[in-house]
Every structure is written in structure tokens, then in C-alpha cells.
Design an enzyme around this catalytic site. Structure first.
Site, short mmCIF file in Angstrom:
data_model
loop_
_atom_site.label_atom_id
_atom_site.label_comp_id
_atom_site.label_asym_id
_atom_site.label_seq_id
_atom_site.Cartn_x
_atom_site.Cartn_y
_atom_site.Cartn_z
N GLN A 197 -2.17 12.24 -4.85
CA GLN A 197 -2.06 13.40 -5.70
C GLN A 197 -0.49 14.30 -5.55
O GLN A 197 0.01 14.82 -6.46
CB GLN A 197 -2.88 14.53 -5.59
CG GLN A 197 -3.11 15.68 -6.61
CD GLN A 197 -4.55 16.47 -6.52
OE1 GLN A 197 -4.31 17.47 -7.29
NE2 GLN A 197 -5.43 16.05 -5.65
N LEU A 241 5.51 -4.58 -6.94
CA LEU A 241 6.54 -4.96 -5.77
C LEU A 241 6.24 -5.12 -4.71
O LEU A 241 5.80 -4.28 -4.06
CB LEU A 241 8.02 -4.04 -6.03
CG LEU A 241 9.33 -4.54 -5.49
CD1 LEU A 241 9.63 -5.83 -6.11
CD2 LEU A 241 10.28 -3.57 -5.54
N HIS A 255 3.45 7.92 5.12
CA HIS A 255 3.55 8.53 6.47
C HIS A 255 4.91 8.65 7.09
O HIS A 255 5.69 7.85 6.75
CB HIS A 255 2.46 7.65 7.28
CG HIS A 255 1.08 7.70 6.88
ND1 HIS A 255 0.41 8.77 6.39
CD2 HIS A 255 0.26 6.77 6.45
CE1 HIS A 255 -0.71 8.54 6.03
NE2 HIS A 255 -0.89 7.15 5.93
N TYR A 313 -3.89 15.61 4.14
CA TYR A 313 -4.51 15.71 2.94
C TYR A 313 -4.76 17.03 2.22
O TYR A 313 -4.38 17.83 2.96
CB TYR A 313 -5.97 15.01 2.69
CG TYR A 313 -5.98 13.53 2.95
CD1 TYR A 313 -5.60 12.57 1.73
CD2 TYR A 313 -6.01 12.80 4.09
CE1 TYR A 313 -5.48 11.38 1.84
CE2 TYR A 313 -5.98 11.61 4.15
CZ TYR A 313 -5.51 10.78 3.00
OH TYR A 313 -5.43 9.37 3.22
N ASP A 373 -1.91 19.59 -2.49
CA ASP A 373 -1.54 18.53 -3.01
C ASP A 373 -0.67 18.95 -4.28
O ASP A 373 0.83 18.72 -4.24
CB ASP A 373 -2.67 17.75 -3.51
CG ASP A 373 -3.11 16.81 -2.47
OD1 ASP A 373 -2.41 16.41 -1.68
OD2 ASP A 373 -4.43 16.41 -2.50
N GLN A 402 -7.59 49.36 -11.75
CA GLN A 402 -6.17 49.81 -11.61
C GLN A 402 -6.05 51.32 -11.27
O GLN A 402 -6.58 52.01 -12.07
CB GLN A 402 -5.10 49.44 -12.92
CG GLN A 402 -4.90 47.98 -12.96
CD GLN A 402 -3.99 48.00 -14.12
OE1 GLN A 402 -4.43 47.97 -15.19
NE2 GLN A 402 -2.81 47.25 -14.09
N GLN A 411 -3.79 53.28 -12.20
CA GLN A 411 -3.19 53.89 -13.13
C GLN A 411 -4.06 53.84 -14.39
O GLN A 411 -3.87 54.67 -15.52
CB GLN A 411 -1.81 53.34 -13.71
CG GLN A 411 -1.79 52.01 -14.02
CD GLN A 411 -1.51 50.73 -13.08
OE1 GLN A 411 -2.13 51.11 -11.88
NE2 GLN A 411 -0.98 49.84 -13.30
#
EC number: 2.8.3.16
Length: 416
Positions: free
Chosen positions: A17, A72, A98, A139, A169, A273, A275
Site C-alpha cells: 500500500q 520481469l 526491505h 506495516y 501506509d 467553539q 467564539q
């Protein structure tokens, strides 16, 4: 339609990920992202948490859209030759192996610079090279634990908790993306590439900066006035867990709404809040609190903040969460319904904005994915399906100058 990264070629040596979330965004921005995968196996997420037998899992398809895939084998001489040719033509290479894995392939940073001094090398690791945990496998939740998120998440009388959001991740991937884009701009000035490293621990820590702020305040004061533990509880020597309290100095809490007994998401988040206190009092039918010295300031309210939220909840529990938000918004109160993933998947506004997109893959068919979170005025990313394993192997090799016979021979030799 012109795109920002049109003409930029990216070699994607990432899996799971953290890396794929970064390279997927590069692809959305118009880069030609070539995902290099092991022959016959591919990214491990193609097989994880499948909902349809023998079909690429959603885990893979939702992190690899708009990419091309080649198989590949870089352990073979022919595979290494292809890899060198790809590096020679690429602008960016991204890996999250790694520590030391890509060096063992024969592609150290020094060798990569010799092949292509303009290449930008993006690398994701669990921890920085100077960390004592540098060789620890990392992880998502490992990063949350080491980055300060877990120790500050949860309730004060319970254990540390990890977030369901991908702070370790996908967040790391987004941080690396910023670094890669900066490196591309820097290359315009210098003509040379550079190495951009991103540790998962650092990415989580960067989202926990207010907690580092709080640690320094706690060291000086011995208390944190906006936390639920103040003033009646006790503080230790480290930033405590604050439950659902707001972390920015504005008290907030999760409140029940109508149907909470059977609906696990029949809640809203309500923020007080300073305000906007007068409007808050009017909204909940407590105008007398506006001038009451026990409620008129944030400091005065904190000792009985839970009594205040309980009073507000007496109202919210009588109406639907969407009705509650609609009503409170009239008073300019920051709030939101707790939306389930089911609700998000069906939300027409998210479909309209492109935040949730339906795409179609040849074998899987139609599925939902998260679209580009940034909205641009000059272009709109065209979200496409994730590639099948090796779908573009022949095409990419032909672009490198290989003939059909050479490609067939490489397949025979298990190089592709």
C-alpha cells in the site's frame, strides 16, 4: 487534455500500500507508471482478501489504477538488461523493499546514478537509517505504534489504539509523492536527480505534530487544559489519550442521535467553539448559559465539559444525525454525521465530485475506487482500471527496441 506529469516515466517497484498509493497518484497526474512485478506472482495484494476467486483483489485494483504492468525477473541476466534499459529512460524509480533488497539486485544508488544521473530515486522504509529499528519489518500499524499515533489514540482508561485510516501506509505514500514532485522541480534547476527517502515512522509523526506540541506543554505545566482529564483527573509524564476530544483547543465529542440503539453509526461529532458559544447555547435551548459565569468561558466550562455534552445529547438523541447536522449548521456549529462506508459508497455528491469513481477491469468487471482527492481547474484525472498481471510486458519491451523473437526467447528463459 494536457496533464502535469505528461512525458514523465516512472518505474514502480513497490508493493502492498505505501508505495502503490504514491505511484498511483503519479499516474493520475499523467505519468507513465510501469509496475514491475514478479512473473506469475505479481504484487502480493493481487491475491489478498479476494472477494472473487482467481481475480485480482480489490486491495490491488484500488491502489494501482492507471498503471502499466510488466512481469520481469531481475535475477536473470536478461531481466537485469531490461531493467538497465528501463532505468536509462526513466525519470523516477520508486521502491519499498526491505532495506538492502534493491542493492542485492545489483542496483545500488551509485550504480543507478551511473546509468542515469537524472533519475529520481524514491524509497520508502519503515524507519530511518539512523533508527535502532531500521531492520524491523514495518506495516501500517507498526508505523502507527512507532510514530506516536497509537499512544495518543483511544481512551485514558484503555490501551493504545490504532486508527482505521492508513496513517502508516497511504499517508507515507502521499508524503513521498510531495518529495518526488519537489525533486522533479529541483532537477529543472540542477539537471540532476536525487534520492528521496521516506520512513513510515516519520510520516506518522508528521501528522502527530500537535501531540509533540502537547508533550512540551505538559513538560512545562504538568497538565493540558483542553484534555478531558483536566482539571479533575491526573496527568503522567507523557501525553495521554483523550478519547474523542478535539486536539486543537476546541472541545468536541461524539454524540448519540436517534436510532443509536440499533445503528452503530447514528452519531455526530460536535465541536464547541469559544467564539461561537452564544450560538451554541441558543441552538441547544440554554440561553442562560451565555452569561452564566460557570459556562461563559472555555476555562470555566472545562471542569463540567461532559455535563455540557450530555445536555447537548439530550437534543441530538431525539433526531436523525442528518437532521441534527442540518439544524446545528444554521447556528454555524462545526459538526458532521458519522458516515459509514456504506453511506460513503452510495453518496451521490462523492460520485459527482469524482471522490468515489466506478471503473471497469476486463476480468473483475465494475468496481468502486477512491478517486483523486485534489480537484484541479485545468485538468481532471481520468481514473482507469488497474492492469492485469503482465498486461503490458510485450508493449513495454517493444518500446525498448526488443523484437517479437527476442521477447519470445526471454519468456522461454523465464526472464519475463
Amino acid at each position: 487534455m494536457s496533464t502535469p506529469l505528461q512525458g514523465i516515466k516512472v518505474l514502480d517497484f513497490t508493493g502492498v500500500q505505501s508505495g502503490p498509493s504514491c505511484t498511483q497518484m503519479l499516474a493520475w497526474f499523467g505519468a507513465d507508471v510501469i509496475k514491475i512485478e514478479r512473473p506469475g506472482v505479481g504484487d502480493v495484494t493481487r491475491h489478498q482478501l479476494r472477494d472473487i476467486p482467481d481475480i485480482d483483489a480489490l486491495y490491488f485494483t484500488m491502489l494501482n489504477s492507471n498503471k502499466r504492468s510488466i512481469e520481469l525477473n531481475t535475477k536473470t541476466a536478461e531481466g537485469k538488461e531490461v531493467m538497465e534499459k528501463l532505468i536509462r529512460e526513466a525519470d523516477i524509480l520508486v521502491e519499498n523493499f526491505h532495506p538492502g533488497a534493491i542493492d542485492h539486485m545489483g542496483f545500488t544508488w551509485e550504480h543507478i546514478q551511473e546509468i542515469n544521473p537524472r533519475l529520481i530515486f524514491g524509497s520508502i522504509k519503515g524507519f530511518d537509517e539512523c533508527s535502532p529499528y531500521v531492520n524491523v519489518k514495518a506495516y501500517e500499524n507498526v508505523a502507527q505504534a512507532a510514530g506516536g499515533a497509537a499512544s495518543t489514540t483511544g481512551f485514558w482508561d484503555g490501551p493504545p489504539l490504532v486508527s482505521a485510516a492508513a496513517l502508516g501506509d497511504s499517508n507515507t505514500g502521499m508524503h513521498l509523492l510531495i518529495g518526488l514532485l519537489a525533486a522533479l522541480l529541483h532537477r529543472e534547476k540542477t539537471g540532476r536527480g536525487q534520492r528521496v527517502t521516506m520512513s513510515m515512522q516519520d510520516a506518522v509523526l508528521n501528522l502527530c505534530r500537535v501531540k509533540l506540541r502537547d508533550q512540551q506543554r505538559l513538560d512545562k505545566l504538568g497538565y493540558l487544559e483542553e484534555y478531558p482529564q483536566y482539571p479533575n483527573g491526573t496527568f503522567g509524564d507523557a501525553v495521554p489519550r483523550g478519547g474523542n476530544a478535539g486536539g486543537g483547543g476546541q472541545p468536541g465529542w461524539i454524540l448519540k442521535c436517534k436510532g443509536w440503539e440499533t445503528d452503530p453509526n447514528a452519531y455526530i461529532y460536535f465541536t464547541i467553539q469559544e467564539q461561537n458559544w452564544e450560538n451554541t447555547c441558543k441552538a441547544i435551548g440554554k440561553p442562560e448559559w451565555i452569561t452564566d459565569s460557570a459556562y461563559s468561558t472555555a476555562h470555566a466550562r472545562q471542569p463540567h465539559i461532559f455535563d455540557i455534552f450530555a445536555e447537548i445529547e439530550k437534543y441530538t438523541v431525539t433526531i436523525d444525525k442528518h437532521e441534527a447536522v442540518a439544524y446545528l449548521t444554521q447556528f454555524d456549529i462545526p459538526c458532521a454525521p458519522v458516515l459509514s462506508m456504506k453511506e460513503i459508497s452510495l453518496d451521490p455528491s462523492l460520485r459527482q465530485s469524482g471522490s468515489v469513481v466506478e471503473v471497469e477491469q476486463p476480468l473483475r468487471g465494475k468496481y468502486l475506487t477512491v478517486g483523486c482527492p485534489m480537484k484541479f481547474s485545468a485538468f481532471t484525472p481520468d481514473i482507469k482500471a488497474a492492469p492485469l498481471l503482465g498486461e503490458h510486458t510485450a508493449a513495454v519491451l517493444q518500446e525498448l527496441g526488443y523484437s517479437d523473437d527476442e521477447i519470445a526467447a526471454m519468456k522461454q528463459n523465464h526472464a519475463i
